[in-house]
Design an enzyme around this catalytic site. Structure first.
Site, PDB file in Angstrom:
ATOM      1  N   SER A 261       0.812  -1.209   0.000  1.00 43.18           N
ATOM      2  CA  SER A 261       0.000   0.000   0.000  1.00 43.18           C
ATOM      3  C   SER A 261       0.855   1.273   0.000  1.00 43.18           C
ATOM      4  O   SER A 261       1.635   1.497  -0.921  1.00 43.18           O
ATOM      5  CB  SER A 261      -0.955  -0.041   1.196  1.00 43.18           C
TER       6      SER A 261
ATOM      7  N   ASP B 283      10.751   4.861  -9.592  1.00 43.38           N
ATOM      8  CA  ASP B 283      10.389   5.464 -10.883  1.00 43.38           C
ATOM      9  C   ASP B 283      11.123   6.778 -11.129  1.00 43.38           C
ATOM     10  O   ASP B 283      11.403   7.139 -12.274  1.00 43.38           O
ATOM     11  CB  ASP B 283       8.886   5.719 -10.934  1.00 43.38           C
TER      12      ASP B 283
ATOM     13  N   LYS C 220      -0.388  -3.999  -3.635  1.00 41.73           N
ATOM     14  CA  LYS C 220      -1.700  -3.407  -3.341  1.00 41.73           C
ATOM     15  C   LYS C 220      -1.741  -2.005  -3.935  1.00 41.73           C
ATOM     16  O   LYS C 220      -1.138  -1.072  -3.408  1.00 41.73           O
ATOM     17  CB  LYS C 220      -1.967  -3.345  -1.842  1.00 41.73           C
TER      18      LYS C 220
END
Length: 554
Positions: A291, A302, A316
């Protein structure tokens, strides 16, 4: 009863509205609500036994929501306390973990500077009574509710303490506002690594992490930061954005959410000036990183701001919000999916496409999509965060598993504390031969349930041989020989597994004296994840190469 029916009807309406809002579907909703109300009334009127209205309606609601995903849940007022504690990190009580064991509830460890700690409660104390009412045979939730309460209120707890002469103690305490820190420990490890353990994402997480990063980066000895998200199940999305904001420029996009309707589409950007955008950063993850913790790890990956090491995260990628219901009910409902800066979704299971039997499965790697980081590195969606570098952790044998699961290490640490003359040094204490021998003698071989795989398989082979007619004396003799070869004294097995048992004992003992900080610090002495991070940071060019696309490296 009418109130409960209306509550259930409201929830049912929300669930059915997932299909859409066309006229025909509205008619379907109305029809099904009428059916539900009628069935409930008929059962209340004609069923042979009485029906618990609360239980019946809650069961119906939960059954409906279970068809959606595990995160969309209905919480009546009685079940909301734990949820509020998770999001705020605060509750009113005595400040201690408790655990269910052998049908009773025990203290598993008080938090530092809380009423439980100040009153002298210890791990291993059996909770006998609270305010004169017996707690023996009661459930974990029942005892927890009795311990919690309004700050400033008093309570009397009777406990039975192991390994002491006067074992029955009556302890008076005053409940207080308990704050569970998101960062149980941060400090300098391996001489020049600023280490931060982050357990959860609550309302105070952003401030706690910023404080830790600031203090560590101001220390001239710190050459890099390691953010440990292993075992972090997540929490508030906003807190994840704040954590990322410590390491990237203000205004950096961290994630976007997409759901049904414009209200559930949102872009999250960092809003504060960073603490440090240049210091090398490594994030540790594992299969229980989920999460909001995956948002932190995935966004930093990223953005090519951190090297991620460990094992693939949970996966998740769903966002929940809460909706208030009539009569103080609460619905936690999935309203959107989140996408990290590369545009990928980390959700590992598509709950909208179930197997014929209703089960769900992870998205196969072959069906995942390729994305690129800010610097051009290849990453994939659909299955959590894949680390830039995998770490292989030592596997637990059945012996070491049983030592933990059957509380042998837990109980030994309690006895150690009860008989020790003074607290051991956090920096210098080790499991000596004397301490390990004490542990071996502490274990009762008659009570130690040790499922040896070879012996189990041999017993099965005996049974199969007999069922197929191989009941000859010569074969039985061979089985007996094998059985003798497989049988080993427990003490010998303990010695052979000492390298994996020692860290378990060390963490348990240090936690008794130094709480979460002590358990974490001694655990880092032999931590494969931190070792891998140190190797990367101490190998010239290695950290930068992991953040460089393969094509550019060539």
């Amino acid at each position: 009863m009418k109130k409960l029916i209306y509550t259930a009807a409201f929830i049912l309406c929300i669930g059915l509205c997932v299909e859409g809002a066309t006229r025909s579907k509205k008619n379907s909703i109305s029809r099904n609500l009428d059916i539900f109300s009628s069935v409930f009334k008929e059962m209340q009127t004609f069923y042979v036994d009485s029906i618990d209205a609360d239980k019946a309606v809650t069961t119906a609601i939960n059954a409906m929501l279970s068809e959606l995903d595990p995160y969309t849940v209905y919480m009546p007022r009685s079940e909301q306390e734990d949820f509020k504690t998770m999001t705020t990190g605060e509750f009113g009580g005595i400040g201690s973990y408790i655990m269910q064991r052998n049908g009773n509830v025990y203290i598993s460890g008080p938090h530092k500077n809380t009423p439980a700690w100040n009153a002298g409660l210890r791990a291993g104390d059996l909770i006998v009574a609270i305010d004169g009412d017996t707690m023996l045979g009661k459930s974990h939730s029942y005892v927890s509710d009795r311990l919690k309460g309004t700050p400033g209120t008093k309570l009397k707890v009777q406990i039975k303490r192991p390994y002491v002469e006067d074992s029955i103690l009556d302890i008076e305490m005053t409940r207080a506002k308990i704050k569970i820190p998101s960062v149980p420990y941060y400090g300098i490890e391996r001489g020049d690594i600023g280490y931060i353990a982050l357990n959860t994402y609550s309302e105070s997480t952003g401030q706690e992490v910023r404080k830790a990063v600031t203090e560590l980066t101001e220390n001239k000895n710190v050459k890099a930061i390691v953010l440990d998200l292993r075992g972090n199940l997540g929490g508030l999305v906003e807190s994840a954005v704040q954590v990322v904001g410590n390491f990237v420029p203000k205004g950096t996009k961290v994630l976007s959410t997409k759901g049904k309707g414009v209200l559930n589409e949102q872009v999250y950007k960092t809003t504060s000036a960073p603490v440090n955008t240049e210091i090398p950063l490594i994030v540790l993850i594992d299969a229980e990183t989920a999460s909001a913790a995956e948002i932190t790890a995935g966004a930093l990956q990223d953005l090519d701001r951190a090297v991620i090491i460990g094992n693939r995260s949970f996966g998740k990628g769903l966002v929940q919000t809460t909706r208030e219901l009539p009569y103080e009910g609460l619905l936690k409902v999935t309203v959107a999916k989140y996408y990290i800066p590369s545009g990928r979704l980390v959700q590992a299971i598509d709950y909208s496409h179930r197997n014929p039997d209703g089960s769900v499965a992870r998205i196969p790697d072959s069906l995942t999509n390729v994305f690129t980081t800010a610097g051009g590195r290849t990453v994939r969606d659909g299955g959590g965060i894949t680390p830039d570098l995998e770490v292989e952790y030592p596997s637990l044998s059945r012996l070491t598993y049983n030592i933990m699961s059957d509380y042998w290490a837990f109980d030994f640490a309690n006895k150690f504390v009860a008989t020790a003359k003074q607290a051991p040094s956090l920096e210098k204490f080790v499991i000596t031969d004397s301490v390990f021998n004490d542990f071996k003698h502490f274990i009762d071989p008659e009570k130690f349930e040790y499922d040896r795989v070879c012996e189990t398989m041999l017993d099965r082979l005996r049974a199969v041989a007999k069922s197929e007619g191989y009941d000859e004396d010569s074969l039985k003799a061979q089985f007996d020989v094998l059985e003798g070869m497989f049988k080993r004294p427990l003490e010998r097995d303990l010695d052979r597994n000492r390298a994996t048992i020692e860290p378990i004992l060390l963490r348990e003992i240090m936690e008794r004296y130094y709480f979460d900080q002590g358990r974490i610090q001694v655990g880092l002495r032999t931590d494969a994840g931190l070792d891998s991070a140190a190797t990367i940071l101490n190998t010239p060019g290695r950290y930068r190469s992991l953040l460089t696309p393969a094509a550019k490296q060539k």
